[in-house]
Write a protein that holds these residues in place. Structure first.
Motif, mmCIF file in Angstrom:
data_model
loop_
_atom_site.group_PDB
_atom_site.id
_atom_site.type_symbol
_atom_site.label_atom_id
_atom_site.label_comp_id
_atom_site.label_asym_id
_atom_site.label_seq_id
_atom_site.Cartn_x
_atom_site.Cartn_y
_atom_site.Cartn_z
ATOM 1 N N SER A 115 0.874 -1.169 0.000
ATOM 2 C CA SER A 115 0.000 0.000 0.000
ATOM 3 C C SER A 115 0.910 1.218 0.000
ATOM 4 C CB SER A 115 -0.891 -0.009 1.241
ATOM 5 O OG SER A 115 -1.604 1.199 1.331
ATOM 6 N N TRP A 116 0.754 2.088 -1.015
ATOM 7 C CA TRP A 116 1.622 3.253 -1.204
ATOM 8 C C TRP A 116 0.756 4.501 -1.213
ATOM 9 C CZ3 TRP A 116 6.897 4.009 -2.637
ATOM 10 C CH2 TRP A 116 7.200 5.265 -3.173
ATOM 11 N N SER A 117 1.057 5.439 -0.359
ATOM 12 C CA SER A 117 0.292 6.680 -0.315
ATOM 13 C C SER A 117 1.248 7.862 -0.267
ATOM 14 C CB SER A 117 -0.619 6.694 0.920
ATOM 15 O OG SER A 117 -1.332 7.893 0.987
ATOM 16 N N CYS B 181 0.132 10.292 -5.554
ATOM 17 C CA CYS B 181 -0.651 9.112 -5.889
ATOM 18 C C CYS B 181 -0.935 8.265 -4.659
ATOM 19 C CB CYS B 181 0.089 8.263 -6.917
ATOM 20 S SG CYS B 181 1.710 7.694 -6.355
ATOM 21 N N CYS B 182 -1.874 7.344 -4.836
ATOM 22 C CA CYS B 182 -2.219 6.408 -3.778
ATOM 23 C C CYS B 182 -2.578 5.076 -4.434
ATOM 24 C CB CYS B 182 -3.385 6.947 -2.962
ATOM 25 S SG CYS B 182 -3.825 5.863 -1.598
ATOM 26 N N TYR B 183 -1.926 4.029 -4.013
ATOM 27 C CA TYR B 183 -2.202 2.683 -4.512
ATOM 28 C C TYR B 183 -2.457 1.795 -3.304
ATOM 29 C CZ TYR B 183 -0.213 4.575 -8.779
ATOM 30 O OH TYR B 183 0.030 5.364 -9.887
ATOM 31 N N TRP B 184 -3.665 1.296 -3.174
ATOM 32 C CA TRP B 184 -4.038 0.504 -1.995
ATOM 33 C C TRP B 184 -3.434 -0.888 -2.024
ATOM 34 C CZ3 TRP B 184 -5.453 3.406 1.701
ATOM 35 C CH2 TRP B 184 -6.164 4.564 1.452
ATOM 36 N N GLU B 185 -3.432 -1.538 -3.165
ATOM 37 C CA GLU B 185 -2.873 -2.897 -3.284
ATOM 38 C C GLU B 185 -2.063 -2.965 -4.572
ATOM 39 O OE1 GLU B 185 -6.221 -5.530 -3.069
ATOM 40 O OE2 GLU B 185 -6.327 -5.367 -0.896
ATOM 41 N N GLN B 186 -0.807 -2.583 -4.476
ATOM 42 C CA GLN B 186 0.068 -2.538 -5.649
ATOM 43 C C GLN B 186 1.062 -3.691 -5.584
ATOM 44 O OE1 GLN B 186 2.777 0.853 -5.885
ATOM 45 N NE2 GLN B 186 2.299 1.051 -8.064
ATOM 46 N N PRO C 23 7.536 -1.342 -8.249
ATOM 47 C CA PRO C 23 6.158 -1.567 -8.687
ATOM 48 C C PRO C 23 6.132 -2.270 -10.046
ATOM 49 C CG PRO C 23 6.469 0.706 -8.006
ATOM 50 C CD PRO C 23 7.819 0.070 -8.044
ATOM 51 N N PRO D 273 2.112 3.396 -13.460
ATOM 52 C CA PRO D 273 1.951 3.978 -12.117
ATOM 53 C C PRO D 273 2.851 5.203 -11.935
ATOM 54 C CG PRO D 273 2.316 1.605 -11.976
ATOM 55 C CD PRO D 273 2.573 2.010 -13.397
#
Length: 128
Positions: free
Chosen positions: A59-61, A66-71, A100, A107
């Protein structure tokens, strides 16, 4: 509306989009996140799952990009210099890192890296 408006005044741009007075940014003008040792302080990273030694779900915020909950991140060798997103440790070409997965659309954090040794030591579900 000038492109500087998009960068300097995001709320004004959003309201102009809602009112129909502006055009959305073309995909080509969207930039990637430039990760530096200092920029990692605004990024929140959580290792959600590990799929063996070669991949992990992260999870990257980043409050500014950007924000990726399940990358999905995959293990490989660094192709260029950079910084570990978790620790700020310098990375040199050839280091074992997680990155990633490249998908479409690309992304915003595609250039980010986490040292493999750091990723393996990171407890699951712990915020970094």
């Amino acid at each position: 509306m000038s492109e500087a408006m998009h960068v300097d005044r995001p709320w004004a741009y959003v309201t102009s989009l809602l009112s129909g007075n502006a055009q959305p940014l073309p995909v080509a003008s969207q930039s990637r996140t430039k990760l530096t040792a200092a920029s990692r302080l605004r990024i929140k990273i959580t290792v959600l799952e590990r799929h063996g030694p070669l991949s992990a779900v992260v999870s990257w915020s980043d409050s500014t990009a950007c924000c990726y909950w399940e990358q999905l991140w995959r293990r490989g060798r660094a192709r260029k210099r950079g910084f570990c997103a978790l620790t700020g440790t310098p990375i040199v070409a050839g280091d074992e890192v997680f990155r990633p997965r490249l998908i479409a659309p690309t992304p915003a954090n595609i250039d980010a890296m986490i040292l493999a040794s750091v990723m393996e030591a990171m407890p699951l579900g712990e915020l970094a």
